[in-house]
Design an enzyme around this catalytic site. Structure first.
Site, PDB file in Angstrom:
ATOM      1  N   GLY A  45       0.463  -1.511  -0.413  1.00  0.00           N
ATOM      2  CA  GLY A  45      -0.337  -0.795   0.190  1.00  0.00           C
ATOM      3  C   GLY A  45       1.415   1.226  -0.197  1.00  0.00           C
ATOM      4  O   GLY A  45       0.414   2.893  -0.974  1.00  0.00           O
ATOM      5  N   CYS A  46       2.128   1.065   0.910  1.00  0.00           N
ATOM      6  CA  CYS A  46       2.486   2.364   0.890  1.00  0.00           C
ATOM      7  C   CYS A  46       3.716   2.607  -0.431  1.00  0.00           C
ATOM      8  O   CYS A  46       3.798   3.818  -1.089  1.00  0.00           O
ATOM      9  CB  CYS A  46       3.959   2.515   1.927  1.00  0.00           C
ATOM     10  SG  CYS A  46       3.081   2.313   3.672  1.00  0.00           S
ATOM     11  N   THR A  47       4.009   1.536  -1.230  1.00  0.00           N
ATOM     12  CA  THR A  47       4.616   1.636  -2.528  1.00  0.00           C
ATOM     13  C   THR A  47       3.269   2.108  -3.091  1.00  0.00           C
ATOM     14  O   THR A  47       4.106   2.698  -4.400  1.00  0.00           O
ATOM     15  CB  THR A  47       5.136   0.406  -2.900  1.00  0.00           C
ATOM     16  OG1 THR A  47       5.591  -0.061  -1.916  1.00  0.00           O
ATOM     17  CG2 THR A  47       5.467   0.196  -4.246  1.00  0.00           C
ATOM     18  N   ALA A  50       3.188   5.828  -2.732  1.00  0.00           N
ATOM     19  CA  ALA A  50       4.316   6.884  -2.783  1.00  0.00           C
ATOM     20  C   ALA A  50       4.554   7.340  -4.657  1.00  0.00           C
ATOM     21  O   ALA A  50       5.254   7.898  -5.149  1.00  0.00           O
ATOM     22  CB  ALA A  50       5.973   6.106  -2.693  1.00  0.00           C
TER      23      ALA A  50
END
Length: 156
Positions: A45-47, A50
């Site tokens: 999710g963070c990738t 970003a």
């Protein structure tokens, strides 16, 4: 207490991925700031989040805003994450979560650090807050729409 729309954004000085200090107040002298708190480098999710900010970064710059990602990983972790995914914006290391606490970013299920985005104008006022742990891409579209709607057009 979570920071809400209309409140002043707490100032901070934290190390960016290259180890140099970043102070929110100094960035606000030049542009609006999109400050997004995320749980952890290199997770799915963070990738996704970003890379969505990366893909829209030029639109943010054209709209007069700088993007800052903030999580508790080390500067070395941020540097590897930024390099791997060609992230053109600032990642800052909030080891210990002091700034996360100052902003009142909630945890999800009491375990996962929350995913919250703040749009901050040049006066340091929070103009928009978006909180969604599981809709990472919407942080980008919400922030960009708010800046384009609220920020006065700059002369060419």
């Amino acid at each position: 207490m979570s920071i809400k729309t209309g409140e002043q954004a707490p100032d901070f000085t934290l190390p960016r991925q290259d180890g140099t200090a970043v102070r929110l107040k100094e960035l606000l002298q030049k542009s609006w700031v999109v400050l997004y708190f995320y749980p952890k480098d290199d997770t799915p999710g963070c990738t996704q989040e970003a890379c969505s900010f990366r893909d829209s970064y030029e639109s943010f710059k054209e709209a007069g805003a700088e993007v800052i990602g903030i999580s508790s990983q080390s500067t070395a972790s941020h540097e590897a994450f930024a390099s791997k995914h060609r992230l053109p914006f600032i990642l800052v290391s909030d080891e210990g979560g002091k700034v996360r606490k100052e902003y009142g970013v909630p945890s999800t299920l009491g375990l996962l650090p929350g995913r919250v985005t703040y749009v901050i104008d040049q006066g340091g006022t929070v103009r928009h807050v978006f909180n969604s742990q599981f809709n990472a891409r919407k942080h980008v579209t919400e922030a960009l729409e708010v800046i384009q709607r609220l920020r006065p057009a700059q002369p060419a």
